[in-house]
Design a protein around this motif. Structure first.
Motif, PDB file in Angstrom:
ATOM      1  N   GLN A 154      33.686  36.592  11.668  1.00  0.00           N
ATOM      2  CA  GLN A 154      34.235  36.975  10.350  1.00  0.00           C
ATOM      3  C   GLN A 154      33.478  36.287   9.233  1.00  0.00           C
ATOM      4  O   GLN A 154      33.151  36.891   8.201  1.00  0.00           O
ATOM      5  CB  GLN A 154      35.718  36.614  10.285  1.00  0.00           C
ATOM      6  N   VAL A 155      33.168  34.966   9.460  1.00  0.00           N
ATOM      7  CA  VAL A 155      32.432  34.201   8.460  1.00  0.00           C
ATOM      8  C   VAL A 155      31.096  34.880   8.167  1.00  0.00           C
ATOM      9  O   VAL A 155      30.674  35.035   7.020  1.00  0.00           O
ATOM     10  CB  VAL A 155      32.229  32.753   8.924  1.00  0.00           C
ATOM     11  N   ARG A 156      30.409  35.391   9.209  1.00  0.00           N
ATOM     12  CA  ARG A 156      29.085  36.053   9.038  1.00  0.00           C
ATOM     13  C   ARG A 156      29.242  37.307   8.190  1.00  0.00           C
ATOM     14  O   ARG A 156      28.479  37.544   7.236  1.00  0.00           O
ATOM     15  CB  ARG A 156      28.530  36.379  10.438  1.00  0.00           C
ATOM     16  N   ASP A 157      30.300  38.100   8.587  1.00  0.00           N
ATOM     17  CA  ASP A 157      30.507  39.351   7.835  1.00  0.00           C
ATOM     18  C   ASP A 157      30.768  39.059   6.368  1.00  0.00           C
ATOM     19  O   ASP A 157      30.182  39.684   5.470  1.00  0.00           O
ATOM     20  CB  ASP A 157      31.700  40.112   8.418  1.00  0.00           C
ATOM     21  N   ILE A 158      31.650  38.025   6.169  1.00  0.00           N
ATOM     22  CA  ILE A 158      31.968  37.650   4.785  1.00  0.00           C
ATOM     23  C   ILE A 158      30.718  37.171   4.075  1.00  0.00           C
ATOM     24  O   ILE A 158      30.450  37.539   2.930  1.00  0.00           O
ATOM     25  CB  ILE A 158      33.072  36.561   4.762  1.00  0.00           C
ATOM     26  N   ALA A 159      29.884  36.424   4.771  1.00  0.00           N
ATOM     27  CA  ALA A 159      28.653  35.882   4.188  1.00  0.00           C
ATOM     28  C   ALA A 159      27.713  37.018   3.818  1.00  0.00           C
ATOM     29  O   ALA A 159      27.116  37.033   2.708  1.00  0.00           O
ATOM     30  CB  ALA A 159      28.003  34.920   5.186  1.00  0.00           C
ATOM     31  N   VAL A 160      27.601  38.000   4.697  1.00  0.00           N
ATOM     32  CA  VAL A 160      26.717  39.143   4.435  1.00  0.00           C
ATOM     33  C   VAL A 160      27.205  39.869   3.188  1.00  0.00           C
ATOM     34  O   VAL A 160      26.421  40.142   2.246  1.00  0.00           O
ATOM     35  CB  VAL A 160      26.678  40.081   5.658  1.00  0.00           C
ATOM     36  N   ASP A 161      28.571  40.129   3.204  1.00  0.00           N
ATOM     37  CA  ASP A 161      29.143  40.829   2.054  1.00  0.00           C
ATOM     38  C   ASP A 161      28.930  40.045   0.769  1.00  0.00           C
ATOM     39  O   ASP A 161      28.527  40.608  -0.262  1.00  0.00           O
ATOM     40  CB  ASP A 161      30.658  41.064   2.269  1.00  0.00           C
ATOM     41  N   ALA A 162      29.164  38.740   0.899  1.00  0.00           N
ATOM     42  CA  ALA A 162      29.017  37.876  -0.273  1.00  0.00           C
ATOM     43  C   ALA A 162      27.601  37.868  -0.773  1.00  0.00           C
ATOM     44  O   ALA A 162      27.345  37.989  -1.995  1.00  0.00           O
ATOM     45  CB  ALA A 162      29.474  36.442   0.090  1.00  0.00           C
ATOM     46  N   ALA A 163      26.642  37.767   0.198  1.00  0.00           N
ATOM     47  CA  ALA A 163      25.226  37.737  -0.163  1.00  0.00           C
ATOM     48  C   ALA A 163      24.849  39.014  -0.893  1.00  0.00           C
ATOM     49  O   ALA A 163      24.159  38.970  -1.934  1.00  0.00           O
ATOM     50  CB  ALA A 163      24.383  37.545   1.085  1.00  0.00           C
ATOM     51  N   ARG A 164      25.361  40.151  -0.418  1.00  0.00           N
ATOM     52  CA  ARG A 164      25.026  41.427  -1.026  1.00  0.00           C
ATOM     53  C   ARG A 164      25.621  41.533  -2.417  1.00  0.00           C
ATOM     54  O   ARG A 164      24.961  41.952  -3.358  1.00  0.00           O
ATOM     55  CB  ARG A 164      25.552  42.565  -0.143  1.00  0.00           C
TER      56      ARG A 164
ATOM     57  N   ALA B  57      43.826  27.357  29.362  1.00  0.00           N
ATOM     58  CA  ALA B  57      44.211  28.547  28.586  1.00  0.00           C
ATOM     59  C   ALA B  57      44.057  28.280  27.093  1.00  0.00           C
ATOM     60  O   ALA B  57      43.493  29.105  26.356  1.00  0.00           O
ATOM     61  CB  ALA B  57      45.649  28.912  28.918  1.00  0.00           C
ATOM     62  N   ALA B  58      44.514  27.104  26.682  1.00  0.00           N
ATOM     63  CA  ALA B  58      44.445  26.735  25.269  1.00  0.00           C
ATOM     64  C   ALA B  58      43.002  26.669  24.811  1.00  0.00           C
ATOM     65  O   ALA B  58      42.644  27.197  23.741  1.00  0.00           O
ATOM     66  CB  ALA B  58      45.132  25.388  25.066  1.00  0.00           C
ATOM     67  N   GLU B  59      42.143  26.032  25.650  1.00  0.00           N
ATOM     68  CA  GLU B  59      40.730  25.887  25.295  1.00  0.00           C
ATOM     69  C   GLU B  59      40.090  27.269  25.148  1.00  0.00           C
ATOM     70  O   GLU B  59      39.326  27.525  24.211  1.00  0.00           O
ATOM     71  CB  GLU B  59      40.013  25.052  26.366  1.00  0.00           C
ATOM     72  N   ASP B  60      40.495  28.169  26.104  1.00  0.00           N
ATOM     73  CA  ASP B  60      39.945  29.536  26.061  1.00  0.00           C
ATOM     74  C   ASP B  60      40.326  30.202  24.744  1.00  0.00           C
ATOM     75  O   ASP B  60      39.489  30.808  24.069  1.00  0.00           O
ATOM     76  CB  ASP B  60      40.482  30.366  27.227  1.00  0.00           C
TER      77      ASP B  60
ATOM     78  N   LYS C  75      37.507  30.706  17.682  1.00  0.00           N
ATOM     79  CA  LYS C  75      36.321  30.163  17.005  1.00  0.00           C
ATOM     80  C   LYS C  75      35.254  31.249  16.863  1.00  0.00           C
ATOM     81  O   LYS C  75      34.669  31.449  15.776  1.00  0.00           O
ATOM     82  CB  LYS C  75      35.789  28.983  17.812  1.00  0.00           C
ATOM     83  N   GLN C  76      35.088  31.969  17.995  1.00  0.00           N
ATOM     84  CA  GLN C  76      34.066  33.030  18.005  1.00  0.00           C
ATOM     85  C   GLN C  76      34.408  34.079  16.950  1.00  0.00           C
ATOM     86  O   GLN C  76      33.554  34.487  16.137  1.00  0.00           O
ATOM     87  CB  GLN C  76      34.039  33.660  19.401  1.00  0.00           C
ATOM     88  N   GLU C  77      35.728  34.451  16.986  1.00  0.00           N
ATOM     89  CA  GLU C  77      36.160  35.487  16.029  1.00  0.00           C
ATOM     90  C   GLU C  77      35.933  35.025  14.588  1.00  0.00           C
ATOM     91  O   GLU C  77      35.393  35.752  13.743  1.00  0.00           O
ATOM     92  CB  GLU C  77      37.638  35.816  16.233  1.00  0.00           C
TER      93      GLU C  77
END
Lengths: 163, 240
Positions: free
Chosen positions: A125-135, A110-113, A119-121
């Motif tokens: 979020q990191v991608r969205d932030i990166a996109v926003d930051a890049a723009r 359960a913990a690993e899940d 991690k996925q989330e």
């Protein structure tokens, strides 16, 4: 010597025969049976006592044997009980250990899940932030923000490259 | 003072004459009766308790019984049991005659050759008859040692015959001589006591152990007389 005077030879032989015969009768009739009786009684008594002692000894030995047999039986029973108890304890502990291990594995899973989801989330979020930051950065540098799709594509490429 | 041989003199007490035979009741006869009465009374009194655990006196009577029983078992064998009363009577009679003779002033019946010879001759004749009745002519093999070469018979048979026939003589003379010599010796030494006056203490001191020795001899000779009778009986029963 008076011993060789034959005058009283006949008399001595006669009285010797008479007195010896009387003594023989007295001994054979009264004295010897009495002594023999006493001696026999004594030896019988001794033999009897010895026999009694022998019987008692045998009895004592039988009692000791029975006692030892009982002791051995009790000891056997005790060791049997002990072995049974030890087996039961071992079984119970093995069962508990298995249960605990199963519960532990479930919790771990359960913990690993949860960690994976997080991690996925986080990555998303990191991608969205990166996109926003890049723009935003591009907008500051160039004065025009690239459209969102192009920026996302670039960020994805960059993430894959570092990835 | 009485001479050393006076103690052996026979004095009639009640004169009895049957035909030509003088069967007077003498001092010798009186002491034979004393030996009979004394031994019977002694053994009877000793055994009167019939105790399971014997008193000292009872042990003494039982000891005499055991001595004779062992003597017969060792020297005659199991067949000798039938003769036990006779051998026991013989031992007790000779023993008490010898011991009563040790009482000062008494008469020793066994110091007379005719008495010991009559006993020995009766034993000799009885034992020989037992042998003949038991073995018949085979009894004669007693005079030839088993396994010797046949031709030695010419020497051995006469020798064995003489030795066999001398048994009653040696048996009776041994007892008679021991008793007579012992009593003469005691009497002679006792005579010195009165003769030497103050120095009479010396033979007196010597007389004490000598008397003890004579008592020992009295017992020993009774034992020897009986054991030899047992040996002769064994020869008659088993022929060597």
């Amino acid at each position: 010597m008076p011993q060789f005077d034959p005058q009283y030879f006949a008399s001595q032989i006669f009285w010797l025969a008479v007195s010896f015969a009387i003594l023989y009768w007295l001994m054979a009739r009264f004295v010897l049976p009495r002594i023999a009786e006493v001696l026999e009684e004594r030896s019988e008594r001794i033999a009897d006592d010895l026999e009694k002692a022998e019987t008692l000894k045998t009895e004592a030995e039988a009692v000791i044997e029975a006692y030892e047999a009982a002791l051995a039986k009790a000891r056997g029973e005790a060791s049997g009980l002990l072995a049974k108890a030890a087996q039961e304890i071992a079984e119970v502990s093995a069962q508990r250990q298995a249960e605990f291990a199963a519960a532990l594995a479930k919790k771990t899973q359960a913990a690993e899940d949860r960690i994976a989801t997080a991690k996925q989330e986080a990555t998303a979020q990191v991608r969205d932030i990166a996109v926003d930051a890049a723009r935003a950065i591009t907008d500051r540098l160039v004065g025009a923000a690239p459209d969102e799709a192009a920026a996302a594509a670039e960020v994805d490429t960059a993430l894959k490259g570092t990835g | 003072m009485a001479g050393p041989l006076e103690q052996f003199e026979i004095k009639p007490i009640i004169a009895i004459e049957i035909g030509a035979l003088d069967l007077s009741f003498t001092n010798s006869a009186a002491f034979m009766v004393a030996a009979v009465g004394g031994s019977a009374l002694f053994l009877g009194l000793c055994m009167s308790g019939r105790a399971l655990v014997p008193t000292r006196w009872q042990s003494l009577a039982e000891m005499i019984y055991e001595v004779v029983a062992n003597m017969i078992r060792d020297n005659v064998g199991s067949e000798g049991r039938a003769y036990f009363p006779f051998i026991f009577t013989l031992f007790v009679f000779v023993l008490f005659s010898n011991l009563i003779g040790m009482v000062p002033g008494s008469f020793t019946t066994t110091s007379h050759l005719i008495v010991t010879f009559a006993l020995a001759a009766a034993i000799f004749v009885g034992v020989t008859l037992i042998g003949i009745f038991r073995h018949g002519l085979k009894f004669l093999s007693l005079f030839f040692p088993h396994g010797a070469p046949w031709w030695t018979a010419f020497i051995l048979v006469p020798v064995e015959l003489v030795s066999y026939l001398s048994r009653p003589v040696s048996l009776s003379v041994r007892l008679f001589a021991n008793m007579t010599v012992g009593h003469v010796l005691l009497k002679v030494i006792a005579g010195f006591i009165a003769l030497l006056g103050i120095f009479g203490a010396l033979p007196f001191l010597f007389l004490i152990p000598l008397t003890a020795l004579e008592i020992g001899i009295a017992v020993l000779q009774a034992y020897i007389f009986t054991i030899l009778s047992c040996v002769y009986l064994h020869d008659a029963l088993h022929l060597h």
